[in-house]
Design a protein around this motif. Structure first.
Motif, PDB file in Angstrom:
ATOM      1  N   HIS A   1      -1.649  28.322  18.013  1.00  0.00           N
ATOM      2  CA  HIS A   1      -1.085  27.177  18.764  1.00  0.00           C
ATOM      3  C   HIS A   1      -1.578  27.217  20.207  1.00  0.00           C
ATOM      4  O   HIS A   1      -1.156  28.064  20.986  1.00  0.00           O
TER       5      HIS A   1
ATOM      6  N   HIS B   1      -3.310  24.454  23.538  1.00  0.00           N
ATOM      7  CA  HIS B   1      -3.716  23.116  24.017  1.00  0.00           C
ATOM      8  C   HIS B   1      -4.784  23.349  25.096  1.00  0.00           C
ATOM      9  O   HIS B   1      -4.466  23.352  26.289  1.00  0.00           O
TER      10      HIS B   1
ATOM     11  N   LYS C   1      -5.384  22.020  20.088  1.00  0.00           N
ATOM     12  CA  LYS C   1      -4.873  20.657  19.892  1.00  0.00           C
ATOM     13  C   LYS C   1      -5.455  19.692  20.909  1.00  0.00           C
ATOM     14  O   LYS C   1      -5.744  20.083  22.038  1.00  0.00           O
TER      15      LYS C   1
ATOM     16  N   HIS D   1       5.768  20.364  16.625  1.00  0.00           N
ATOM     17  CA  HIS D   1       6.499  20.942  17.762  1.00  0.00           C
ATOM     18  C   HIS D   1       7.962  20.528  17.590  1.00  0.00           C
ATOM     19  O   HIS D   1       8.247  19.319  17.556  1.00  0.00           O
TER      20      HIS D   1
ATOM     21  N   HIS E   1       7.765  26.475  18.124  1.00  0.00           N
ATOM     22  CA  HIS E   1       8.784  26.631  19.184  1.00  0.00           C
ATOM     23  C   HIS E   1      10.043  27.230  18.568  1.00  0.00           C
ATOM     24  O   HIS E   1      10.317  28.394  18.780  1.00  0.00           O
TER      25      HIS E   1
ATOM     26  N   ASP F   1       0.593  29.168  22.841  1.00  0.00           N
ATOM     27  CA  ASP F   1       0.859  27.810  23.343  1.00  0.00           C
ATOM     28  C   ASP F   1       0.116  27.564  24.655  1.00  0.00           C
ATOM     29  O   ASP F   1       0.574  26.764  25.487  1.00  0.00           O
TER      30      ASP F   1
HETATM   31 FE    FE Z   1       2.457  23.289  22.207  1.00  0.00          FE
END
Ligand code: FE
Ligand code: NIG
Length: 390
Positions: A72, A74, A136, A229, A252, A303
């Protein structure tokens, strides 16, 4: 095919199901060796039994683990939100509103700038032991900007995720339904060729359960697998939705009730915990202990993003999971290796058994425990990816 013998391994974490009984959660082998042939693991076992190979490296009593699988992140974005972080540390609370700041900066950046920046972050991850990373979109939020964000991500990994449903962008603020129609229509069509996964941010202030369901179902109809998410900023319907739809992972999971935990256990959907977020937003950590004790499958990931958590470090996440979330060091290491692989539905990474891709991390330490015992110390000494030293 050339073979390489890695020997002098004080402790080898295999994640081999056949070794769990003797070797605990990580299937540990002590005084171990590994043979790599080409891109794959050819043999794993006690050093005393190791077969001959074309070349050998003595690791001098260090620990070896499977390469980390960060399921995960970004990484495709531009701009800086350090001022937002500083304000939070001075008492402001996190709201996902800052996403729009990154969207503006990302739209203004060229493809080359986005690629160079994301590639730099992937290199930073590699140095810290990550050998597989999911990336992502979600900071473009227009047909053009989501498609090019995913094209950039695809240059860096095969694990790309379309997150057009991150927040409603300012130009659609008055009409979220029209934005969902854009995401599930033309944006999905432009994004799908570059994506393997589809995701949505199911949270108050982002997308509700019906909207998230519409996005995930539209993605499934064009062959994208789902992840979500959910339950990050407060309790909500996202975890239940993910379990009902049989998604591979839901991420999460900070605010769960007993029914959410039961649904995770019964569905087999993996709960991906992101403790760097709670660290960076000063929120309570998810109750990993309760999830593990209930029999839920858990992954840990970074994340890495400019707003809620700007760390690329899986070792840092391991240390947080142990110190703050009640996971044992072995459980945390399993969650960043096999757990991450399962959260990406990958059978070829996440374990050191014959036939898997030869992704491995050599620590400058005798055991995996040091990842939590020596937080903040750069313990990753060598990284092999598909048999190639990085
Ligand atoms: Fe995220
Ligand atoms: O996973 N939760 C939504 N998205 C990101 C944060 C995005 C941001 O603040 O820029 C996350 O935490």
């Amino acid at each position: 095919m050339a073979s390489l013998l890695l020997t002098g391994i004080a402790e080898l974490s295999t994640n081999d199901p056949a070794r769990l009984e003797q070797g605990g959660v990580l299937g540990l082998v002590h005084d171990a060796a590994v043979v790599i042939e080409g891109h794959h693991v050819a043999w794993v076992g006690a050093a005393a039994d190791a077969p001959a190979a074309d070349a050998a490296v003595d690791l001098g009593g260090r620990a070896v683990l499977p390469g980390f699988v960060d399921s995960h992140s970004h990484l495709v974005f531009a701009g800086d939100r350090s001022a937002e972080f500083a304000a939070r540390m001075a008492g402001e609370s996190y709201s996902a509103g800052g996403i729009r700041t990154t969207v503006a900066a990302t739209r203004a950046a060229s493809d080359e700038q986005l690629l160079a920046h994301a590639a730099g972050l992937v290199a930073e991850m590699r140095r810290q032991g990550t050998t597989t990373v999911e990336i992502k979109s979600g900071y473009g939020l227009s047909v053009h900007d989501e498609a090019r964000s995913l094209a950039v991500a695809r240059r860096l990994t095969e694990e790309t995720t379309f997150l057009g449903a991150h927040v409603v962008p300012p130009e659609h603020a008055g009409d979220p339904a029209a934005y969902v129609a854009l995401v599930t229509g033309p944006m999905l069509e432009a994004a799908a060729p570059h994506a393997r996964w589809i995701d949505a941010f199911c949270e108050r202030g982002a997308f509700d359960a019906d909207q998230a369901r519409a996005v995930l179902e539209a993605g499934a109809a064009v062959g994208l697998r789902g992840r979500l998410h959910a339950n990050q900023l407060g309790p909500g319907p996202g975890v239940q939705l993910a379990c009902e739809l049989g998604l591979v992972a839901v991420d999460h999971c900070t605010h769960l009730d007993a029914a959410d935990v039961d649904a995770l256990r019964d569905s087999g959907t993996i709960a991906t915990l992101l403790p760097g977020v709670e660290f960076s937003t000063r929120q309570p950590y998810p109750d990993a202990r309760a999830l593990l004790d209930a029999g839920v499958q858990v992954a840990l990931a970074s994340d890495c993003n400019p707003g809620s958590c700007f760390t690329s470090s899986i070792p840092f996440c391991v240390a947080l999971a142990v110190r703050e979330m009640g996971m044992t060091p072995a459980e945390a290491v399993r969650a960043v290796t096999l757990g991450g692989a399962r959260a990406l539905a990958r059978e070829d990474v996440g374990a050191l058994v014959a036939g898997r891709r030869a992704d491995l991390v050599v620590l400058d330490a005798p055991s995996h425990v040091h990842l939590a015992y020596r937080p903040g110390v750069p313990l990753v000494r060598d990284v092999y990816r598909a048999g190639v030293p990085q």
